[in-house]
Design an enzyme around this catalytic site. Structure first.
Site, PDB file in Angstrom:
ATOM      1  N   SER A 110     -23.250 -34.948  -0.961  1.00 26.12           N
ATOM      2  CA  SER A 110     -21.916 -35.444  -1.332  1.00 26.12           C
ATOM      3  C   SER A 110     -21.023 -35.541  -0.092  1.00 26.12           C
ATOM      4  O   SER A 110     -21.071 -34.683   0.784  1.00 26.12           O
ATOM      5  CB  SER A 110     -21.278 -34.488  -2.340  1.00 26.12           C
ATOM      6  N   TYR A 132     -17.464 -41.195  -0.436  1.00 24.12           N
ATOM      7  CA  TYR A 132     -16.090 -41.481  -0.842  1.00 24.12           C
ATOM      8  C   TYR A 132     -15.420 -41.881   0.456  1.00 24.12           C
ATOM      9  O   TYR A 132     -15.713 -41.299   1.506  1.00 24.12           O
ATOM     10  CB  TYR A 132     -15.383 -40.227  -1.366  1.00 24.12           C
ATOM     11  N   THR A 158     -19.656 -44.278  -4.472  1.00 27.11           N
ATOM     12  CA  THR A 158     -19.156 -43.958  -5.816  1.00 27.11           C
ATOM     13  C   THR A 158     -17.901 -44.762  -6.118  1.00 27.11           C
ATOM     14  O   THR A 158     -16.928 -44.731  -5.361  1.00 27.11           O
ATOM     15  CB  THR A 158     -18.886 -42.441  -5.921  1.00 27.11           C
ATOM     16  N   LYS A 257     -22.677 -46.525  -7.315  1.00 31.24           N
ATOM     17  CA  LYS A 257     -22.693 -45.482  -8.350  1.00 31.24           C
ATOM     18  C   LYS A 257     -21.450 -45.572  -9.232  1.00 31.24           C
ATOM     19  O   LYS A 257     -20.329 -45.617  -8.711  1.00 31.24           O
ATOM     20  CB  LYS A 257     -22.765 -44.102  -7.686  1.00 31.24           C
ATOM     21  N   HIS A 281     -19.861 -40.655 -14.456  1.00 30.12           N
ATOM     22  CA  HIS A 281     -19.525 -39.499 -13.627  1.00 30.12           C
ATOM     23  C   HIS A 281     -19.637 -38.196 -14.445  1.00 30.12           C
ATOM     24  O   HIS A 281     -18.875 -37.258 -14.255  1.00 30.12           O
ATOM     25  CB  HIS A 281     -18.101 -39.657 -13.074  1.00 30.12           C
TER      26      HIS A 281
HETATM   27  C1  LIG Z   1     -19.220 -30.113 -10.077  1.00 27.92           C
HETATM   28  C2  LIG Z   1     -19.493 -31.580  -9.903  1.00 27.92           C
HETATM   29  C3  LIG Z   1     -19.150 -32.205  -8.703  1.00 27.92           C
HETATM   30  C4  LIG Z   1     -19.396 -33.569  -8.529  1.00 27.92           C
HETATM   31  N1  LIG Z   1     -19.111 -34.161  -7.319  1.00 27.92           N
HETATM   32  C5  LIG Z   1     -19.421 -35.443  -7.126  1.00 27.92           C
HETATM   33  C6  LIG Z   1     -19.242 -36.036  -5.841  1.00 27.92           C
HETATM   34  O1  LIG Z   1     -18.822 -35.384  -4.889  1.00 27.92           O
HETATM   35  N2  LIG Z   1     -19.550 -37.358  -5.711  1.00 27.92           N
HETATM   36  C7  LIG Z   1     -20.042 -38.107  -6.750  1.00 27.92           C
HETATM   37  O2  LIG Z   1     -20.312 -39.299  -6.580  1.00 27.92           O
HETATM   38  N3  LIG Z   1     -20.250 -37.568  -7.962  1.00 27.92           N
HETATM   39  C8  LIG Z   1     -19.955 -36.260  -8.172  1.00 27.92           C
HETATM   40  N4  LIG Z   1     -20.214 -35.695  -9.395  1.00 27.92           N
HETATM   41  C9  LIG Z   1     -20.832 -36.515 -10.464  1.00 27.92           C
HETATM   42  C10 LIG Z   1     -22.363 -36.452 -10.379  1.00 27.92           C
HETATM   43  O3  LIG Z   1     -22.845 -37.116  -9.234  1.00 27.92           O
HETATM   44  C11 LIG Z   1     -23.022 -37.107 -11.601  1.00 27.92           C
HETATM   45  O4  LIG Z   1     -22.574 -38.430 -11.745  1.00 27.92           O
HETATM   46  C12 LIG Z   1     -22.786 -36.330 -12.908  1.00 27.92           C
HETATM   47  O5  LIG Z   1     -22.741 -34.952 -12.677  1.00 27.92           O
HETATM   48  C13 LIG Z   1     -23.887 -36.649 -13.898  1.00 27.92           C
HETATM   49  O6  LIG Z   1     -23.671 -36.037 -15.121  1.00 27.92           O
HETATM   50  P1  LIG Z   1     -24.337 -34.629 -15.553  1.00 27.92           P
HETATM   51  O7  LIG Z   1     -23.556 -33.578 -14.821  1.00 27.92           O
HETATM   52  O8  LIG Z   1     -24.113 -34.574 -17.007  1.00 27.92           O
HETATM   53  O9  LIG Z   1     -25.789 -34.652 -15.124  1.00 27.92           O
HETATM   54  C14 LIG Z   1     -19.974 -34.330  -9.590  1.00 27.92           C
HETATM   55  C15 LIG Z   1     -20.325 -33.700 -10.775  1.00 27.92           C
HETATM   56  C16 LIG Z   1     -20.097 -32.342 -10.948  1.00 27.92           C
HETATM   57  C17 LIG Z   1     -20.528 -31.689 -12.239  1.00 27.92           C
END
Ligand SMILES: Cc1cc2nc3c(=O)[nH]c(=O)nc-3n(C[C@H](O)[C@H](O)[C@H](O)COP(=O)(O)O)c2cc1C
Length: 382
Positions: A110, A132, A158, A257, A281
């Site tokens: 990330s 990002y 993203t 994404k 997300h």
């Molecule tokens: C704690 C947390 C932090 C996240 N941080 C990012 C991030 O920095 N960049 C990003 O593109 N998506 C981020 N996401 C989204 C994830 O990449 C992903 O799309 C999502 O968690 C998928 O759903 P799920 O948690 O039900 O598997 C984050 C998700 C969580 C739970």
């Protein structure tokens, strides 16, 4: 360690994680936005799918291998980018990357990681980088160059967070950025001594809580200070033109994404993207967004096989992976599932989460009479 973790599914790991983390940190990991309707919809979409299994197919050898961007992968599964994993476990990004490498699965670093891209890349294995963009775009371009030099094969941009999401719970819990002890969070932190000592204590010993690790030193904030001007993410002015410029700049695979509309998926094809992630997300951005699983069939027909289709949001079981593949995904990303494992037990916990999903996938395929991923299709759904 992982073997004596009495966790037999992702939900068990989730409970462990909840017990170990301070409430405010737990809610950052777990919660969606506003009324959490998107999160509920993500799960409901998977739960509504049922299978019509085939029998007498000789399922003694199940093959879960696939090809992603021309390279073999043992499973149609990769770790989604998740910022601030370092708050859940000491150097959590490294634990995730190492567990992914051990399992032979791709790991997405990330932009918001608490360890810089070079150090995570050194964990080995197959790595992707999620972007990002900082307000000062030159900073982002410099980080892209570093990600490429570190061996990241793909860039995931993203797109579904054009403005900060409405996380009402952050205000309630007093766990904002910059993080400061206050009347609302002090008791919460103090009543979770294992987390306090194991995460915060270890950072304190090694010079402080890291944050924005991908920025140059002079601009780096700590979680307890604020960000420097220009070093805040700014995504509300991002458009297709800037995406075309990024396509020209990035020599590796490019993945968009956070796509939910077939017209955007077609635009991604025109742009020359190599893949898209059909994602809301994990229900953390637009609360009234469609479930990715429901959006998938139209998007698959719009793009045909012109790019690699990933899906995420709500995957908690191996059978969910089959449901996504049957409806048109090439592979899935998992976000919270490995984070539950990380928060419960560090790297062995992540390994446990990944192997549970793999075992469940294999068992589901056998019970469906499918011997390879190529045999998973819409005919199984009924
Ligand atoms: C704690 C947390 C932090 C996240 N941080 C990012 C991030 O920095 N960049 C990003 O593109 N998506 C981020 N996401 C989204 C994830 O990449 C992903 O799309 C999502 O968690 C998928 O759903 P799920 O948690 O039900 O598997 C984050 C998700 C969580 C739970």
């Amino acid at each position: 360690m992982a073997a004596d973790l009495a966790c037999y599914n992702i939900a068990d790991l989730r409970l462990r994680a909840q017990r170990r983390l301070p409430h405010g940190v737990w809610e950052y990991l777990e919660r969606g936005v506003e009324d959490e309707a998107a999160m509920a919809r993500n799960r409901a979409a998977f739960d509504a799918v049922t299978f019509r299994p085939r029998v007498l197919r000789g399922v003694h050898a199940i093959d879960t291998r696939t090809t992603i961007f021309g390279r073999e992968s043992p499973l149609p599964l990769a770790l989604a980018p998740t910022g601030a994993a370092g708050l859940l476990w000491h150097e959590g990004d490294l634990a995730l990357a190492r567990a992914a490498a051990e399992a032979g699965l791709p790991f997405t670093i990330s932009s918001a990681s608490t360890i810089d891209v070079e150090q995570i890349a050194a964990a080995g294995g197959r790595q992707w980088f999620q972007l990002y963009l900082w307000e000062d775009r030159a900073l982002s371009h410099a980080v892209l160059e570093r990600a490429w030099q570190s061996g990241c094969e793909a860039l995931f941009v993203t797109l579904d967070m054009s403005v900060p999401p409405n996380r009402e719970y952050i205000h309630r819990n007093g766990f904002g950025t910059p993080f400061r002890l206050n009347a609302r969070n002090t008791l919460d932190v103090l009543t979770h001594p294992r987390w306090l000592a194991g995460v915060m204590g270890r950072y304190a010993l090694s010079g402080g809580i890291p944050s924005q690790a991908n920025l140059p030193d002079r601009l780096r904030a700590s979680v307890t200070k604020g960000a420097h001007p220009g070093a805040l993410f700014k995504l509300d002015n991002l458009d297709w033109e800037e995406m075309r410029a990024l396509r020209d700049r990035w020599p590796g695979k490019l993945v968009l994404k956070g796509i939910l509309h077939p017209a955007d998926a077609e635009e991604a094809v025109r742009l020359g993207a190599d893949g898209i992630v059909v994602s809301n997300h994990g229900g953390r951005a637009l609360d009234s967004a469609i479930a990715p699983l429901a959006a998938l069939p139209d998007i698959r027909s719009a793009v045909s096989d012109r790019l690699t289709l990933f899906l995420d949001s709500g995957i908690r079981r191996g059978s969910d992976v089959v449901k996504a593949l049957a409806q048109g995904a090439d592979a899935v990303l998992v976000g919270r599932a490995p984070l539950y494992g990380l928060s419960a037990a560090g790297q062995p916990g992540v390994t446990r989460a990944l192997s549970l999903l793999a075992e469940e996938l294999r068992r589901t395929m056998a019970l469906l009479g499918t011997r390879s991923l190529a045999e998973i299709d819409l005919e199984l759904i009924g």
